[in-house]
Design a protein around this motif. Structure first.
Motif, short mmCIF file in Angstrom:
data_model
loop_
_atom_site.label_atom_id
_atom_site.label_comp_id
_atom_site.label_asym_id
_atom_site.label_seq_id
_atom_site.Cartn_x
_atom_site.Cartn_y
_atom_site.Cartn_z
N ILE A 172 0.84 -1.20 0.00
CA ILE A 172 0.00 0.00 0.00
C ILE A 172 0.88 1.25 0.00
CG2 ILE A 172 -1.88 1.20 1.14
CD1 ILE A 172 -2.62 -1.40 2.51
N CYS A 174 -0.77 4.54 -1.07
CA CYS A 174 -1.65 5.69 -1.36
C CYS A 174 -1.37 6.86 -0.41
CB CYS A 174 -3.11 5.28 -1.32
SG CYS A 174 -3.64 4.49 0.20
N THR A 292 -4.31 2.34 -4.19
CA THR A 292 -3.14 1.72 -4.81
C THR A 292 -3.59 0.48 -5.58
OG1 THR A 292 -1.74 2.44 -2.97
CG2 THR A 292 -0.88 0.71 -4.38
N ASN A 302 -1.05 4.53 -8.34
CA ASN A 302 -2.09 5.06 -7.44
C ASN A 302 -3.07 5.90 -8.25
OD1 ASN A 302 -1.49 4.63 -4.34
ND2 ASN A 302 0.48 4.83 -5.37
N CYS A 351 -6.36 -0.20 -1.16
CA CYS A 351 -5.45 -0.92 -2.06
C CYS A 351 -6.18 -2.09 -2.71
CB CYS A 351 -4.24 -1.42 -1.27
SG CYS A 351 -3.01 -2.31 -2.26
#
Length: 577
Positions: A172, A174, A292, A302, A351
């Motif tokens: 992840i 983001c 993500t 992203n 994600c």
């Protein structure tokens, strides 16, 4: 400024797999073919739909009204037409349906009129209400309504406001990209939280494997001249857990039975601060979030994605490999395979990982637990997972609660280190769901029992009232007959004798009414006594002396109360045995 950091017990270091998705800037995902927006996307009550099939909606228009204080509103992610308000599969391990508003986009993406306000001119209550109406929730995964966390304790002063930019879960990124590209708006959102909670310190915790994000946040803090402190924390999963980050930055341990505000600390995710600023300063409710998209794909990246976008359409943007056989929502430690690739992106979706056997090879068969204790050493909450596993497997759910199973945050550290490859978290989720199900059944049974007892009480009361009414009617009838007899005797010339007999008839009727009422009361008391005797406590053969003494004292008080009630219910001048 250097800070002394603390450590939390346990934790693991899985492969991060983050570099794949940070090479490109955030992209805007295109409008999908349709949007399926679940009404229940946060902890708390389920918002009530305020639109119907056929309605035209604009981007940001309210479609789900908050149900109670711990609830957050839901809005249309784009302009279009409501196709239906119906049940659809939700992104949840259960695969159960949830009530959703389905919108067909019109392609114009037309916003509602947006009102930007200076939050400093509003009262704290008005700011919290605006955040609720904008649907701002925790975007770190917990999705707790943000306005519900923005009230400081009345008894404990607010010492630290913690902003969580750790993002410890593998894959992840983001939050990392958000801090790199939109740091100023994140810092402005933190300012809103700071002004509402009035903490003595604001600490922004970022794992030390994100130097670009930390540098961007420091630059934004300096540019806005805020006294916030950006603190790199060691990269260790699950350092991004709220309680773990609070422990690392402040040294305070939040007990399971308390909230962090009881210790003078509150924690928010960086994405939550960003959406709070957009809601207040730009009048934009939460209709999108950063996601993500990574894993078994050609172009991990992203994206800013509209809430309600089907996951399979979003995954196509990253060009998944042909052998992709599923979608994981969240990270590999705490995420899950979605039940259907068409399920929508929701506020908790940070994600999407394209799954395949090469990236996530099937686990070998589960082996017996060898009680090595590795799971206990890795547990960040200092639990004993092997004990909880044994009792969950044996369906001894009472024992799992004695070992504090509800303190488990399901981080997956125990499963990660288990040499026997036991999916411990799955056992814990099973035990929790069974306990919740039994609690619901118990509450339903208790409610049914209460309704039954109330029905019995009502029927007894109605019988007593009916008997009393019949007694009064009988007394009135007897008095009437006595009067008629007196009148007839007077007409026949025997008035003196009838007048002497009439007073004797009326008291007899009154006595009959009293006897009937007394009999009714005694019958009701006898039934109540029989019910109490039938409900005698069981399994009391092995009581200790102290327990038996306490029961005897309670029974004595009950007997005294019973006698007092019986005296009050008896006719005047009489005692009940």
């Amino acid at each position: 400024m250097l800070m002394n950091l603390f450590k939390f017990k346990g934790g693991v270091k899985p492969p991060t797999n983050k570099t794949q998705s940070v090479t490109l800037p955030i992209a805007q995902a295109p409008l999908p073919s349709r949007l399926v927006v679940p009404l229940h996307q946060s902890i708390g009550g389920t918002p009530r739909p305020v639109v119907a099939a056929g309605d035209k909606v604009l981007k940001g228009q309210l479609i789900g009204e908050a149900d109670g204080w711990i609830s957050a509103a839901v809005h249309a992610p784009t302009s279009g037409t409501v196709v239906e308000v119906a049940m659809h599969v939700q992104p949840h391990p259960s695969g159960l349906d949830a009530l959703c508003v389905v919108i067909e986009p019109d392609g114009r993406d037309e916003w509602i009129p947006r009102e930007a306000v200076d939050y400093k001119a509003l009262t704290p209550e008005e700011v919290r209400e605006r955040l609720q109406q904008a649907g701002v929730v925790g975007l770190g995964g917990a999705v707790f309504p943000t306005h519900g966390k923005l009230t400081a304790s009345k008894t404990v002063p607010m010492e630290e406001l913690i902003i969580n930019g750790a993002e410890c879960e593998p894959f992840i990124t983001c939050d990392d990209l958000l801090m790199r590209e939109r740091a100023e708006e994140v810092v402005r959102g933190i300012g809103i939280f700071r002004d509402l909670l009035q903490p003595k310190k604001v600490l922004i915790g970022i794992e030390d494997n994100k130097p670009e994000a930390a540098a961007a946040m420091r630059a934004a803090v300096d540019a806005l001249q805020e006294p916030f402190l950006v603190v790199p924390v060691p990269t260790l999963y699950p350092a991004g857990g709220a309680k773990q980050l609070i422990r690392v930055l402040t040294g305070k341990e939040v007990p399971a039975a308390k909230r962090s505000t009881d210790l003078g600390v509150q924690c928010f995710n960086v994405a939550t601060a960003y959406t709070a600023w957009r809601a207040i300063a730009h009048g934009e409710p939460v209709v999108s979030r950063l996601v993500t998209v990574t894993g078994n794909v050609h172009a991990p990246r992203n994206y800013e994605v509209l809430i309600g976008t089907p996951m399979d359409e979003l995954l196509k943007l990253a060009t998944p490999h042909p052998d992709t056989d599923g979608i994981i929502m969240g990270g590999p430690m705490m995420g899950f395979l979605v039940p259907d690739p068409h399920v929508p992106v929701v506020k908790a979706t940070n994600c999407l990982i394209a799954h395949d056997d090469r990236l996530f090879p099937p686990k070998p068969p589960e082996m017996p637990c060898i009680r090595c204790g590795a799971c206990a050493q890795a547990c960040p909450h200092e639990l004993q997972p092997f004990e909880m596993y044994w009792f969950a497997r044996a369906k001894n759910f009472g024992k799992t609660q004695e070992y504090h199973i509800f303190d488990c945050i399901e981080c997956g550290c125990c499963s990660f280190v288990c040499p026997s490859r036991i999916p411990l978290v799955q056992y814990f989720r099973f035990a929790k769901s069974e306990i919740w199900a039994r609690e619901r059944e118990k509450n339903a049974a208790d409610g049914a029992k209460a309704r039954f007892e109330f029905k019995q009480l009502r029927e007894e009361r109605e019988k007593a009232e009916k008997a009393e009414k019949l007694a009064r009617a009988a007394a009135a009838q007897a008095a009437k007959k006595a009067a008629e007899a007196a009148a007839a005797a007077a007409a026949g010339g025997d008035a003196a004798e009838t007048a002497a007999a009439a007073p004797e008839v009326a008291p007899a009727a009154v006595d009959a009414a009293k006897e009937a009422k007394k009999a009714t009361i005694e019958a009701a008391m006898a039934r109540a006594k029989a019910q109490r005797e039938a409900a005698q406590p069981k399994n009391v053969e092995a009581l200790s002396g102290a327990q038996q003494k306490e029961i005897d004292e309670i029974e004595a008080r009950r007997q005294v109360a019973h006698l007092t009630d019986a005296d009050a219910a008896s006719p005047a001048g009489e005692k009940t045995e």
